[in-house]
Design a protein around this motif. Structure first.
Motif, PDB file in Angstrom:
ATOM      1  N   ILE A 120       0.839  -1.213   0.000  1.00  0.00           N
ATOM      2  CA  ILE A 120       0.000   0.000   0.000  1.00  0.00           C
ATOM      3  C   ILE A 120       0.873   1.263   0.000  1.00  0.00           C
ATOM      4  CG2 ILE A 120      -1.694   1.323   1.387  1.00  0.00           C
ATOM      5  CD1 ILE A 120      -3.042  -1.008   0.031  1.00  0.00           C
ATOM      6  N   PRO A 144      -1.313   3.093  -3.300  1.00  0.00           N
ATOM      7  CA  PRO A 144      -2.272   3.354  -2.221  1.00  0.00           C
ATOM      8  C   PRO A 144      -3.652   2.732  -2.422  1.00  0.00           C
ATOM      9  CG  PRO A 144      -1.887   5.352  -3.533  1.00  0.00           C
ATOM     10  CD  PRO A 144      -0.879   4.336  -3.961  1.00  0.00           C
ATOM     11  N   PHE A 145      -4.002   2.365  -3.679  1.00  0.00           N
ATOM     12  CA  PHE A 145      -5.305   1.739  -3.914  1.00  0.00           C
ATOM     13  C   PHE A 145      -5.260   0.208  -3.752  1.00  0.00           C
ATOM     14  CE2 PHE A 145      -5.455   5.770  -6.198  1.00  0.00           C
ATOM     15  CZ  PHE A 145      -6.684   6.290  -5.806  1.00  0.00           C
ATOM     16  N   ARG A 175      -5.656  10.258   2.844  1.00  0.00           N
ATOM     17  CA  ARG A 175      -4.274  10.012   3.284  1.00  0.00           C
ATOM     18  C   ARG A 175      -3.304  10.815   2.426  1.00  0.00           C
ATOM     19  NH1 ARG A 175      -6.338   4.730   3.744  1.00  0.00           N
ATOM     20  NH2 ARG A 175      -5.318   4.009   1.848  1.00  0.00           N
ATOM     21  N   PHE A 211       2.072   4.493  -9.884  1.00  0.00           N
ATOM     22  CA  PHE A 211       1.020   3.512 -10.124  1.00  0.00           C
ATOM     23  C   PHE A 211       0.186   3.979 -11.305  1.00  0.00           C
ATOM     24  CE2 PHE A 211      -2.141   6.210  -8.103  1.00  0.00           C
ATOM     25  CZ  PHE A 211      -1.443   6.867  -7.111  1.00  0.00           C
ATOM     26  N   GLU A 212      -0.811   3.176 -11.668  1.00  0.00           N
ATOM     27  CA  GLU A 212      -1.676   3.403 -12.844  1.00  0.00           C
ATOM     28  C   GLU A 212      -0.907   3.068 -14.129  1.00  0.00           C
ATOM     29  OE1 GLU A 212      -4.715   3.774 -13.524  1.00  0.00           O
ATOM     30  OE2 GLU A 212      -5.495   4.067 -11.516  1.00  0.00           O
ATOM     31  N   VAL A 255      -8.438   6.967   0.302  1.00  0.00           N
ATOM     32  CA  VAL A 255      -7.058   7.023  -0.212  1.00  0.00           C
ATOM     33  C   VAL A 255      -6.648   8.492  -0.410  1.00  0.00           C
ATOM     34  CG1 VAL A 255      -5.527   6.394  -2.137  1.00  0.00           C
ATOM     35  CG2 VAL A 255      -7.264   4.765  -1.336  1.00  0.00           C
ATOM     36  N   GLU A 260      -4.882   9.804 -13.904  1.00  0.00           N
ATOM     37  CA  GLU A 260      -5.379   8.449 -14.160  1.00  0.00           C
ATOM     38  C   GLU A 260      -6.193   7.930 -12.975  1.00  0.00           C
ATOM     39  OE1 GLU A 260      -5.344   6.323 -16.785  1.00  0.00           O
ATOM     40  OE2 GLU A 260      -4.411   7.828 -18.051  1.00  0.00           O
ATOM     41  N   ALA A 261      -5.798   8.277 -11.755  1.00  0.00           N
ATOM     42  CA  ALA A 261      -6.598   7.870 -10.586  1.00  0.00           C
ATOM     43  C   ALA A 261      -7.994   8.487 -10.692  1.00  0.00           C
ATOM     44  CB  ALA A 261      -5.908   8.296  -9.290  1.00  0.00           C
ATOM     45  N   GLN A 267      -3.720  -2.009  -5.731  1.00  0.00           N
ATOM     46  CA  GLN A 267      -3.904  -2.670  -7.034  1.00  0.00           C
ATOM     47  C   GLN A 267      -2.546  -2.863  -7.705  1.00  0.00           C
ATOM     48  OE1 GLN A 267      -6.313   0.395  -8.762  1.00  0.00           O
ATOM     49  NE2 GLN A 267      -8.216  -0.334  -7.848  1.00  0.00           N
ATOM     50  N   GLN A 278      -0.280  10.219 -12.987  1.00  0.00           N
ATOM     51  CA  GLN A 278      -0.828   9.110 -12.201  1.00  0.00           C
ATOM     52  C   GLN A 278      -2.075   9.526 -11.436  1.00  0.00           C
ATOM     53  OE1 GLN A 278       1.757   7.325  -9.260  1.00  0.00           O
ATOM     54  NE2 GLN A 278       1.814   9.153  -8.001  1.00  0.00           N
TER      55      GLN A 278
END
Lengths: 222, 222
Positions: free
Chosen positions: A47, A51-52, B152, A66-67, B149, B104-105, A54, B101
């Protein structure tokens, strides 16, 4: 170059998207296994990277990302001169924008129904989950409409963004691969003349064949 | 600069996203009305601009584009020195990737549940359609997890991609605007300390206030 790390199993469609980009750009990387069945993607350590919770997560020296589509864009920018230098365009804002719009079409229009179908038809059975026939019917109908638009587009140009294979085409490979090769719905692609020709061409690239080999080396049950 | 045209009604969330970007970049544009109630977005002429029959479509001289996030990226690249020059970063690949990113989130994690809620709670009643209570419950639950998320993340930095307001924050404005101002679900944002502080800051920007004024000038019934 040895500092590039991608975390996640190759059979994940989002992990495969990044792997295809890394291989196409000839960037060396280390693949760090993450066992989804053991929920390693929900562990506190993971995480911190994603953080998601995935896959994939990605590291390059001090950069953590990420992504999958953001990671692919980063790889193309950071390693612009390596491997396939056309992958994210070389020209000005208009050329880049054409790639971006078809990458967004993949993300917004192609991905939702194709991911739903891949989950229902490929992963749900492997996970012992019951299929949802309505989700399958909806996914087929919606994906068919999207591919009708692609059929017209691919009658005008060899690839989605123009005459070169780009990130926009690459991003479709993981979901299309499962639908054509692991379900009975491959006709969605192969029955459409231009989409079928495009699929044949993009899936025959040595970079994608290498990613498919990585699926076999680390199957979902591993 | 007078050659920039955006096609679509300002109340559309995707149109609003592009308008916010144009205003933030101080790019002059012409807004071409498209009447969704009269299905102008499905007309043959519009399909030539936007093959999926969705708003917005965008033109800049000879460049025609669709997909709101791709259009925003293009505006930031083409007009890089104008208006807010930080909107899509100024540094190297790592800074751009941090914006990408979180953009994209927004697109992959925030947009699906928030769009579903906006449709169910705002547009369906206006269109005389029945609400789907299960879609509302699912949307609330999924959006809540995403905003946990964000809570945080926004405890570590002022904005999503770092200390500057960027395209990543901007892209959240349209859906969040409707949820906070046109439904009783605003608490999803305001009950979370950091998300509430962030929402307050990004929605107070003069650029966004200008877009909200444009909603009033051309309401859905127009």
């Amino acid at each position: 170059m040895g500092s590039v790390r991608i975390y996640g199993p190759p059979f994940s469609t989002a992990v495969s998207r990044v792997l295809a980009c890394l291989v196409e750009k000839e960037v060396e990387f280390q693949l760090v296994p993450i066992n989804l069945a053991k929920a390693q993607h929900k562990s506190p350590d993971f995480i911190k990277l994603q953080p998601f919770g995935q896959v994939p997560a990605f590291q390059d020296d001090t950069t953590t990302l990420f992504e999958s589509r953001a990671i692919c864009r980063y790889i193309c920018e950071k390693y612009s001169a390596m491997g396939n230098a056309e992958l994210f365009g070389r020209g000005g804002p208009a050329e880049r924008a054409s790639i971006d719009q078809w990458l967004e079409a993949e993300s917004q229009s192609f991905n939702p129904p194709s991911s739903a179908l891949v989950f229902q038809l490929v992963f749900a059975p492997r996970m012992g989950l019951k299929q949802d026939p309505k989700a399958v019917r909806d996914g087929e109908r919606r994906l068919g409409s999207v591919l009708d638009v692609y059929e017209r587009r691919l009658g005008e140009s060899r690839f989605l963004a123009g005459e070169e294979f780009t990130l926009a085409d690459l991003s479709h490979l993981p979901n299309a691969h499962y639908l054509v090769n692991a379900t009975e719905r491959g006709e969605l692609f192969t029955s459409r003349k231009n989409v079928g020709r495009w699929w044949e061409e993009i899936s025959s690239r040595p970079s994608w064949k290498k990613v498919v080999e990585m699926h076999k080396e680390a199957p979902p049950t591993a």
